[in-house]
Design a protein around this motif. Structure first.
Motif, PDB file in Angstrom:
ATOM      1  N   LEU A 121       0.830  -1.196   0.000  1.00 52.23           N
ATOM      2  CA  LEU A 121       0.000   0.000   0.000  1.00 52.23           C
ATOM      3  C   LEU A 121       0.868   1.251   0.000  1.00 52.23           C
ATOM      4  N   PHE A 122       0.211   2.397  -0.056  1.00 51.16           N
ATOM      5  CA  PHE A 122       0.927   3.669  -0.056  1.00 51.16           C
ATOM      6  C   PHE A 122       1.822   3.809   1.169  1.00 51.16           C
ATOM      7  N   ASP A 123       1.352   3.301   2.321  1.00 51.77           N
ATOM      8  CA  ASP A 123       2.148   3.446   3.553  1.00 51.77           C
ATOM      9  C   ASP A 123       3.244   2.399   3.671  1.00 51.77           C
ATOM     10  N   GLY A 124       3.388   1.536   2.664  1.00 50.26           N
ATOM     11  CA  GLY A 124       4.447   0.527   2.660  1.00 50.26           C
ATOM     12  C   GLY A 124       4.047  -0.800   3.251  1.00 50.26           C
ATOM     13  N   SER A 125       2.836  -0.911   3.801  1.00 52.93           N
ATOM     14  CA  SER A 125       2.407  -2.186   4.390  1.00 52.93           C
ATOM     15  C   SER A 125       2.021  -3.177   3.297  1.00 52.93           C
ATOM     16  N   TYR A 126       2.232  -4.460   3.601  1.00 51.27           N
ATOM     17  CA  TYR A 126       1.955  -5.508   2.613  1.00 51.27           C
ATOM     18  C   TYR A 126       0.453  -5.675   2.435  1.00 51.27           C
ATOM     19  N   ASN A 127       0.002  -5.655   1.185  1.00 52.11           N
ATOM     20  CA  ASN A 127      -1.414  -5.835   0.880  1.00 52.11           C
ATOM     21  C   ASN A 127      -1.541  -6.043  -0.634  1.00 52.11           C
ATOM     22  N   SER A 128      -2.375  -7.007  -1.029  1.00 48.72           N
ATOM     23  CA  SER A 128      -2.498  -7.342  -2.454  1.00 48.72           C
ATOM     24  C   SER A 128      -3.151  -6.221  -3.268  1.00 48.72           C
ATOM     25  N   SER A 129      -3.773  -5.240  -2.601  1.00 52.60           N
ATOM     26  CA  SER A 129      -4.357  -4.116  -3.335  1.00 52.60           C
ATOM     27  C   SER A 129      -3.271  -3.272  -4.001  1.00 52.60           C
ATOM     28  N   GLY A 130      -2.088  -3.251  -3.389  1.00 51.78           N
ATOM     29  CA  GLY A 130      -0.988  -2.487  -3.946  1.00 51.78           C
ATOM     30  C   GLY A 130      -1.259  -0.997  -3.957  1.00 51.78           C
ATOM     31  N   CYS A 131      -0.571  -0.301  -4.854  1.00 52.41           N
ATOM     32  CA  CYS A 131      -0.699   1.147  -4.975  1.00 52.41           C
ATOM     33  C   CYS A 131      -0.492   1.508  -6.444  1.00 52.41           C
ATOM     34  N   LEU A 132      -1.133   2.554  -6.914  1.00 54.12           N
ATOM     35  CA  LEU A 132      -0.844   3.016  -8.270  1.00 54.12           C
ATOM     36  C   LEU A 132       0.613   3.464  -8.308  1.00 54.12           C
ATOM     37  N   PHE A 133       1.337   3.020  -9.343  1.00 57.49           N
ATOM     38  CA  PHE A 133       2.751   3.412  -9.393  1.00 57.49           C
ATOM     39  C   PHE A 133       3.202   3.745 -10.802  1.00 57.49           C
ATOM     40  N   LEU A 134       4.092   4.716 -10.866  1.00 56.97           N
ATOM     41  CA  LEU A 134       4.718   5.141 -12.107  1.00 56.97           C
ATOM     42  C   LEU A 134       5.837   4.175 -12.461  1.00 56.97           C
ATOM     43  N   ASP A 135       5.939   3.833 -13.739  1.00 59.85           N
ATOM     44  CA  ASP A 135       7.001   2.941 -14.203  1.00 59.85           C
ATOM     45  C   ASP A 135       8.357   3.433 -13.691  1.00 59.85           C
ATOM     46  N   SER A 136       9.135   2.521 -13.155  1.00 59.65           N
ATOM     47  CA  SER A 136      10.424   2.893 -12.563  1.00 59.65           C
ATOM     48  C   SER A 136      11.411   3.433 -13.602  1.00 59.65           C
ATOM     49  N   ARG A 137      11.140   3.199 -14.879  1.00 58.15           N
ATOM     50  CA  ARG A 137      12.010   3.709 -15.947  1.00 58.15           C
ATOM     51  C   ARG A 137      11.748   5.179 -16.247  1.00 58.15           C
ATOM     52  N   GLY A 151      -1.827  -0.105 -12.208  1.00 57.53           N
ATOM     53  CA  GLY A 151      -2.704  -0.328 -11.072  1.00 57.53           C
ATOM     54  C   GLY A 151      -3.441  -1.643 -11.228  1.00 57.53           C
ATOM     55  N   HIS A 152      -3.806  -2.260 -10.109  1.00 57.68           N
ATOM     56  CA  HIS A 152      -4.505  -3.541 -10.144  1.00 57.68           C
ATOM     57  C   HIS A 152      -5.948  -3.404 -10.610  1.00 57.68           C
ATOM     58  N   HIS A 153      -6.434  -4.446 -11.246  1.00 62.72           N
ATOM     59  CA  HIS A 153      -7.857  -4.587 -11.578  1.00 62.72           C
ATOM     60  C   HIS A 153      -8.470  -5.402 -10.444  1.00 62.72           C
ATOM     61  N   MET A 154      -8.928  -4.718  -9.381  1.00 59.27           N
ATOM     62  CA  MET A 154      -9.381  -5.397  -8.173  1.00 59.27           C
ATOM     63  C   MET A 154     -10.788  -5.965  -8.333  1.00 59.27           C
ATOM     64  N   LYS A 155     -11.004  -7.148  -7.735  1.00 61.25           N
ATOM     65  CA  LYS A 155     -12.319  -7.790  -7.811  1.00 61.25           C
ATOM     66  C   LYS A 155     -13.385  -7.008  -7.062  1.00 61.25           C
ATOM     67  N   ASN A 156     -12.961  -6.173  -6.121  1.00 62.81           N
ATOM     68  CA  ASN A 156     -13.929  -5.369  -5.372  1.00 62.81           C
ATOM     69  C   ASN A 156     -14.199  -4.019  -6.051  1.00 62.81           C
ATOM     70  N   GLY A 157     -13.707  -3.870  -7.277  1.00 61.98           N
ATOM     71  CA  GLY A 157     -13.982  -2.656  -8.049  1.00 61.98           C
ATOM     72  C   GLY A 157     -13.067  -1.493  -7.749  1.00 61.98           C
ATOM     73  N   LYS A 158     -12.060  -1.694  -6.907  1.00 60.57           N
ATOM     74  CA  LYS A 158     -11.175  -0.602  -6.518  1.00 60.57           C
ATOM     75  C   LYS A 158      -9.965  -0.492  -7.459  1.00 60.57           C
ATOM     76  N   MET A 159      -9.127   0.485  -7.170  1.00 57.57           N
ATOM     77  CA  MET A 159      -7.923   0.779  -7.935  1.00 57.57           C
ATOM     78  C   MET A 159      -8.287   1.020  -9.407  1.00 57.57           C
ATOM     79  N   PHE A 160      -7.719   0.249 -10.353  1.00 55.42           N
ATOM     80  CA  PHE A 160      -7.962   0.501 -11.774  1.00 55.42           C
ATOM     81  C   PHE A 160      -9.061  -0.367 -12.377  1.00 55.42           C
ATOM     82  N   ALA A 161      -9.848  -1.043 -11.550  1.00 50.68           N
ATOM     83  CA  ALA A 161     -10.922  -1.891 -12.081  1.00 50.68           C
ATOM     84  C   ALA A 161     -11.903  -1.073 -12.914  1.00 50.68           C
ATOM     85  N   VAL A 162     -12.125   0.179 -12.525  1.00 49.87           N
ATOM     86  CA  VAL A 162     -13.100   1.018 -13.219  1.00 49.87           C
ATOM     87  C   VAL A 162     -12.675   1.341 -14.648  1.00 49.87           C
TER      88      VAL A 162
END
Length: 260
Positions: A121-137, A151-162
């Motif tokens: 997550l944004f705060d660095g804690s482990y979670n499969s939701s992850g965080c939106l991130f810019l390509d490291s390149r 960003g993840h396509h989350m089954k609960n409709g969050k992050m980039f699922a929309v």
């Protein structure tokens, strides 16, 4: 007797499978809720001003250039982001992405690689939701010709699922733009193409020749699920949003926009 033992073993096995499956579902839902709560807590650092009704004194105030506001003046409602507070939580933050009335209202980070924020997550804690991130390149200030946010396509409709909605012209027409806010300036992201891609495609290419960029922009537009009035030029900066899709193995859905 032997048959009873076999039946008992099967019943125990099925019960164990059921308990395990139930536990995994509970574990996943708990993780989803934890991720949602973590991002909800960041909203204290974000303020979305109320729209100013037309015809009011406030709406008719002079602009920063000393001219009165006109009907043609941009009426975009820009979120106000407290980047200083967010940088204290995580110095990896590079931007905030907002698409009105879609649920996309998230921080964007950049890690040392493209794997860490898949499961943190944004705060660095482990979670499969992850965080939106810019390509490291990419450079952190979005000055590259082509930048990419994952960003993840989350089954609960969050992050980039929309982003799935952009496979429909109707959804695109309602949400043709996104807002990208950074510590050094804000951008409109004008979407011109969205399509399903294989991981073998060039949707994530960064280096281009002038001719190669022109071809890539044209091909992206031709493959788009929606028609757009925004026409990219080789002099534009392009930002792609990328997430998983499920039309085939290793499918991705990418939506590309012009940074203005």
């Amino acid at each position: 007797m032997k048959r009873k033992i076999v039946v008992s073993i099967l019943l125990i096995a099925f019960a164990s499978i059921g308990i395990f499956a139930g536990w995994k579902i509970y574990e996943q839902q708990s993780e989803y809720q934890s991720g949602e709560s973590a991002y909800d807590s960041l909203e204290q650092h974000v303020r979305i001003p109320d729209p100013v009704p037309s015809g009011t004194d406030e709406a008719n105030q002079p602009s920063v250039y000393g001219e009165e506001a006109t009907e043609d003046e941009d009426d975009t409602i820009w979120p106000e982001i407290d980047f200083e507070a967010l940088q204290v939580i995580n110095p990896d933050i590079v931007a905030w992405l907002y698409i009105e009335d879609t649920g996309i209202n998230y921080p964007v980070v950049q890690g040392a690689d493209n794997t860490f924020y898949l499961k943190h997550l944004f705060d660095g804690s482990y979670n499969s939701s992850g965080c939106l991130f810019l390509d490291s390149r990419n450079t952190r200030d979005f000055t590259d010709i082509h930048s990419i946010i994952y960003g993840h396509h989350m089954k609960n409709g969050k992050m980039f699922a929309v982003l799935d909605g952009y496979k429909s012209q109707k959804f695109y027409d309602a949400h043709p733009e996104a807002l990208l806010l950074t510590p050094n300036g804000n951008f409109k992201l004008q979407f011109f193409a969205g399509y399903v891609a294989s991981v073998e495609d060039d949707a994530w290419q960064l280096g281009f020749t002038l001719e190669g960029l022109e071809d890539w922009l044209s091909e992206s537009t031709d493959k788009s699920c929606f028609k757009s009035s925004f026409v990219p030029a080789v002099t534009d900066r392009i930002l792609t949003l990328s997430t998983c899709s499920y039309e085939f193995n290793n499918a991705r859905f990418v939506i590309a926009g012009i940074l203005k």
